[in-house]
Design an enzyme around this catalytic site. Structure first.
Site, PDB file in Angstrom:
ATOM      1  CB  THR A   1     -10.769  75.529 -50.744  1.00  0.00           C
ATOM      2  OG1 THR A   1      -9.306  75.823 -51.417  1.00  0.00           O
ATOM      3  CG2 THR A   1     -11.235  74.208 -51.191  1.00  0.00           C
ATOM      4  CG  LEU A   2     -17.739  76.280 -51.489  1.00  0.00           C
ATOM      5  CD1 LEU A   2     -17.954  77.889 -51.391  1.00  0.00           C
ATOM      6  CD2 LEU A   2     -18.771  75.624 -52.440  1.00  0.00           C
TER       7      LEU A   2
ATOM      8  CD  GLU B   1      -9.447  64.895 -45.184  1.00  0.00           C
ATOM      9  OE1 GLU B   1     -10.369  65.195 -44.576  1.00  0.00           O
ATOM     10  OE2 GLU B   1      -8.526  65.498 -45.936  1.00  0.00           O
TER      11      GLU B   1
ATOM     12  CG  ASP C   1       2.803  66.774 -48.686  1.00  0.00           C
ATOM     13  OD1 ASP C   1       3.532  65.846 -48.209  1.00  0.00           O
ATOM     14  OD2 ASP C   1       2.282  67.757 -48.223  1.00  0.00           O
TER      15      ASP C   1
ATOM     16  CE  LYS D   1      -5.005  74.867 -48.376  1.00  0.00           C
ATOM     17  NZ  LYS D   1      -4.746  73.453 -48.684  1.00  0.00           N
TER      18      LYS D   1
HETATM   19  N1  LIG Z   1     -13.146  72.333 -48.791  1.00  0.00           N
HETATM   20  C1  LIG Z   1     -13.046  71.570 -47.686  1.00  0.00           C
HETATM   21  N2  LIG Z   1     -14.399  71.104 -47.162  1.00  0.00           N
HETATM   22  C2  LIG Z   1     -14.451  70.396 -46.010  1.00  0.00           C
HETATM   23  N3  LIG Z   1     -13.228  70.197 -45.208  1.00  0.00           N
HETATM   24  C3  LIG Z   1     -12.126  70.462 -45.820  1.00  0.00           C
HETATM   25  C4  LIG Z   1     -12.127  71.221 -46.827  1.00  0.00           C
HETATM   26  N4  LIG Z   1     -10.575  71.576 -47.025  1.00  0.00           N
HETATM   27  C5  LIG Z   1      -9.871  70.869 -46.140  1.00  0.00           C
HETATM   28  N5  LIG Z   1     -11.141  70.555 -45.277  1.00  0.00           N
HETATM   29  C6  LIG Z   1     -10.585  69.612 -44.009  1.00  0.00           C
HETATM   30  O1  LIG Z   1      -9.306  70.543 -43.378  1.00  0.00           O
HETATM   31  C7  LIG Z   1      -8.140  69.531 -43.399  1.00  0.00           C
HETATM   32  C8  LIG Z   1      -7.099  70.221 -43.666  1.00  0.00           C
HETATM   33  O2  LIG Z   1      -7.108  70.954 -44.852  1.00  0.00           O
HETATM   34  P1  LIG Z   1      -5.951  70.783 -46.060  1.00  0.00           P
HETATM   35  O3  LIG Z   1      -5.675  69.407 -46.136  1.00  0.00           O
HETATM   36  O4  LIG Z   1      -5.837  71.660 -47.064  1.00  0.00           O
HETATM   37  O5  LIG Z   1      -4.808  71.407 -44.860  1.00  0.00           O
HETATM   38  P2  LIG Z   1      -3.236  71.209 -44.841  1.00  0.00           P
HETATM   39  O6  LIG Z   1      -2.713  72.138 -43.970  1.00  0.00           O
HETATM   40  O7  LIG Z   1      -2.488  71.232 -46.174  1.00  0.00           O
HETATM   41  O8  LIG Z   1      -3.098  69.779 -44.403  1.00  0.00           O
HETATM   42  P3  LIG Z   1      -1.909  68.648 -44.372  1.00  0.00           P
HETATM   43  O9  LIG Z   1      -0.819  69.296 -43.669  1.00  0.00           O
HETATM   44  O10 LIG Z   1      -2.372  67.564 -43.781  1.00  0.00           O
HETATM   45  O11 LIG Z   1      -1.362  68.526 -45.868  1.00  0.00           O
HETATM   46  C9  LIG Z   1      -8.643  68.461 -44.552  1.00  0.00           C
HETATM   47  O12 LIG Z   1      -7.758  67.192 -44.112  1.00  0.00           O
HETATM   48  C10 LIG Z   1     -10.114  68.285 -44.237  1.00  0.00           C
HETATM   49  O13 LIG Z   1     -10.401  67.336 -43.339  1.00  0.00           O
HETATM   50 MN   LIG Z   2      -1.418  69.918 -47.297  1.00  0.00          MN
END
Ligand SMILES: Nc1ncnc2c1ncn2[C@@H]1O[C@H](COP(=O)(O)OP(=O)(O)OP(=O)(O)O)[C@@H](O)[C@H]1O
Ligand SMILES: [Mn+2]
Length: 542
Positions: free
Chosen positions: A413-414, A486, A481, A314
C-alpha cells in the site's frame, strides 16, 4: 448482489413523512437520498451525549475496553491498556432484542443471499414475507428524493468528536433494533430484468416510464435512465476506465505524482494513465530499507522504496480458497482483500482508498540485507521457508508469516504523503467484539437518529454521507472490522479515507448484513452512490 434491493429495507410505509434530511447535512459532492426522516424527538435528543473530551482518539491501538479481537478470545494475553478507554455502547438492556453477533453464516455457494431461513441476521425479526417483498422491490419505482444540494463548506471547524454514549433512553422492550419494513402491503411485481451488460432490449426504467407506486417510505427517487445505445457506450467507457494498463514509464517521478494527486476528497484522480505506471513502479522499485511498523495491530512491514517513498507490506497469510469461519471480523488480514478493495474503490469511483498492488518479494535477497535490526530479529526459518513475525499489538513469535521458500507474496500500500494529517475517529457503529455484549446500535433502532445524526461530526458536512458510502463499500468487501476510520485533520470537508481494507473477502458464502446497519438505520445514501450501484448492477459489473 442484492445490495440495492436491500437498501430499501430502511424505508417503510407508515413513515411517509419524507421530508428532506436536515439541511445541516449538505452533500458537497452530490445529492443524497433520504427515505426515512430523522426522528427529532426532543425527549430522546435530551439524552444525547456530546463530550468531545471523551471522543477523540489518536493512538495506534483500540481504545475500546470491549474490543477483544479473536485472538484474545482464543486465550491470548492482552497487553495492559493504560490509556483512555471509551465506552463502546453499553450492555444489553433487559428485554431488548439484540442484533445477532456478526457470525459467519455458511451459506452454500449457490444459495441466494437473504434466504428466508437465514437466521442470525440484521433482518432476523422481520417476517420472511416482508423480507422477500422488500428484497424484490423493483428498483425502477420512484420515491421522493431529498435534495440536499451542494452547499458551501460549513464555517465551523473540524472536530474529532464521536458520540460515545452512556445514557440510554428508556424504551419499550419490544422495540426491535431493526429497520422497519412493510408487512402489510405487497409491492408490485418486479419488472423483468434487463439483460446483463445492456443491449437492445428496453430497460425497465426506459424512457423514464417508471412503474406507478412508491417506495417504502413514500418518497420518490429519479433513477438513471439511458437509451440502450448510450448505455452500451457507457459500459464500454466504464470498462475502459476501470481497465488499467500496468506499464513501465521511465524517467517519471511517480511518487511525486501520487503526492500531487492527494486531495481533501480523493486519493487519486479519475482517468489518469499515470496510475498504471505508478502501480508498475510500486511492484518493481527497489526496496531500500525494511522496518517493522508498530502502527495498527496487524503484522506488516514498512518498506522504503527507492526515491524516498514509503509503502506498507501486508503478508499473505491464507491461500486464495481459504474461507474464514466464525465471526465476520475473525482471522488475520487478507492481503488480496486489500488489493481487491482498492480496485472496488476505483470501480465505485470513490477514489478514497490508498493505492495498493500485489508484490512478491524475496525475503533473503530483497529484505534481509536492508532490514533494520529490530525487523531482522523477528525472522525465522520454518520447514525450509523464511518467515517473520514482526512487532505489533498481535505479533507473536508463534504466529509467523511464512514465504514459499524465500518468496513471500503480499500487498503493498502506497503510504500517503503528509500533505494532510490523518486523524483517527472511533466508528459509531463499532462492534463490541464480544459475544456477551452488544453495542448500542445493535439494540437501539433509534441509534442513528438519536446518537449519530444530531451530533458532531455527523450533524453537518459530508461525514454522515461518507459513513454511508463506507458501509456500502465494507458490505461489498465483507469488512466487519471498521472499528475506527480516518479523516484529514482540520479539513471540514475531508473524505473518510478508506484505509485498511485487509479484513475483507473472508467468506464468499456469507453476506454480513449488519455491516449495512448505518445505511439501514440512518436511512441515507448519497444519490451518486446509489446511481452508481444501480448502473453497475444493471450492467453486470457488480
Ligand atoms: N497508506 C497509508 N498512508 C498513510 N498512513 C497509513 C497508510 N496505511 C496505514 N497508515 C497508518 O497506519 C495505521 C495502521 O495501518 P492499518 O490500519 O492498515 O493497520 P492495522 O494493523 O490493520 O490496524 P488495525 O489493527 O487498527 O486494524 C493506520 O491507521 C494509518 O494511521
Ligand atoms: Mn486492520
Amino acid at each position: 448482489m442484492k445490495l440495492i434491493k436491500k437498501l430499501w429495507v430502511c424505508g417503510a410505509p407508515g413513515n411517509s413523512d419524507s421530508a428532506p434530511i436536515s439541511p445541516r447535512i449538505p452533500d458537497t459532492s452530490s445529492k443524497s437520498v433520504h427515505v426515512l426522516p430523522p426522528q427529532n424527538r426532543p425527549e430522546i435528543l435530551a439524552h444525547r451525549r456530546n463530550d468531545p473530551s471523551q471522543s477523540s482518539y489518536h493512538g495506534p491501538f483500540h481504545p475500546d475496553p470491549n474490543y477483544r479481537p479473536e485472538r484474545y478470545r482464543r486465550g491470548g494475553n492482552a497487553p495492559s491498556r493504560d490509556y483512555q478507554l471509551f465506552n463502546a455502547g453499553g450492555g444489553l438492556p433487559q428485554g431488548v432484542n439484540r442484533y445477532p453477533p456478526a457470525v459467519a453464516y455458511n451459506r452454500k455457494p449457490n444459495e441466494p443471499p437473504l434466504a428466508p431461513e437465514q437466521p442470525q441476521k440484521l433482518l432476523q425479526n422481520l417476517p420472511n414475507s416482508s423480507i422477500s417483498q422488500v428484497a424484490n422491490f423493483p428498483i425502477s419505482q420512484t420515491t421522493k428524493s431529498s435534495s440536499t444540494s451542494a452547499s458551501s463548506a460549513t464555517s465551523s471547524s473540524t472536530t474529532t468528536s464521536t458520540t460515545t454514549t452512556t445514557a440510554e433512553p428508556s424504551k419499550p422492550s419490544s422495540k426491535r433494533a431493526l429497520p422497519r419494513v412493510s408487512t402489510t402491503k405487497a409491492p408490485p411485481e418486479p419488472p423483468k430484468k434487463a439483460p446483463p451488460g445492456g443491449g437492445s432490449k428496453r430497460d425497465q426504467s426506459k424512457g423514464g416510464k417508471a412503474l406507478p407506486g412508491k417506495l417504502p417510505g413514500g418518497g420518490s427517487l429519479p433513477l438513471p435512465t439511458m437509451k440502450p445505445s448510450i448505455r452500451k457506450k457507457f459500459i464500454e467507457d466504464e470498462i475502459d476506465r476501470i481497465g488499467i494498463k500496468i506499464e513501465e514509464k521511465a524517467n517519471t517521478n511517480h511518487w511525486e505524482i501520487a503526492r500531487d494527486w492527494l486531495r481533501v476528497r480523493s486519493v487519486y484522480p479519475q482517468n489518469h494513465q499515470g496510475l498504471g505506471s505508478l502501480m508498475f513502479a510500486m511492484t518493481n522499485t527497489k526496496i531500500m530499507k525494511a522496518d517493522i511498523l508498530t502502527k495498527g495491530t496487524q503484522l506488516k512491514m514498512m518498506f522504503y522504496l527507492q526515491g524516498n517513498q514509503r509503502a506498507i507490506f501486508k503478508p499473505k497469510r491464507y491461500e486464495r480458497e481459504h474461507v474464514i469461519k466464525g465471526n465476520a471480523y475473525d482471522g488475520y488480514d487478507r492481503h488480496n482483500g486489500e488489493i481487491a478493495s482498492f480496485h472496488l474503490d476505483r470501480i465505485l469511483n470513490f477514489r478514497r482508498a490508498p493505492i495498493v498492488v500485489g508484490r512478491k518479494i524475496n525475503l533473503e535477497t530483497e529484505i534481509l540485507p536492508v532490514a533494520t535490526q529490530r525487523l531482522k530479529d523477528t525472522f525465522k526459518k520454518k520447514n525450509g521457508n523464511t518467515c517473520f513475525y514482526g512487532q505489533c499489538y498481535y505479533c507473536k513469535e508463534t504466529e509467523l508469516a511464512c514465504g514459499h521458500g524465500e518468496i513471500m507474496e503480499g500487498s503493498l500500500t502506497l503510504w500517503m504523503a503528509d500533505t494532510f494529517t490523518l486523524e483517527k475517529v472511533r466508528h459509531p457503529y463499532q462492534r463490541t467484539y464480544r459475544d456477551d455484549k452488544s453495542a448500542k446500535w445493535e439494540t437501539d433502532p433509534d441509534y442513528c437518529s438519536v446518537y449519530v445524526k444530531p451530533n458532531p461530526p455527523y450533524d453537518k458536512g459530508v461525514r454522515l454521507l461518507d459513513m454511508m458510502d463506507m458501509a456500502i463499500f465494507d458490505f461489498i468487501i465483507g469488512n466487519a472490522d471498521r472499528h475506527h476510520y480516518e479523516v484529514w485533520a482540520e479539513q471540514p470537508e475531508s473524505m473518510i479515507i478508506l484505509l485498511d481494507n485487509a479484513k475483507s473477502f473472508g467468506n464468499p458464502h456469507h453476506d454480513e448484513l449488519s455491516i449495512l446497519a448505518p445505511v439501514a438505520q440512518c436511512c441515507l445514501l448519497r444519490k451518486s452512490t446509489f446511481d452508481r450501484l444501480v448502473e453497475l448492477k444493471e450492467r453486470g459489473l457488480l
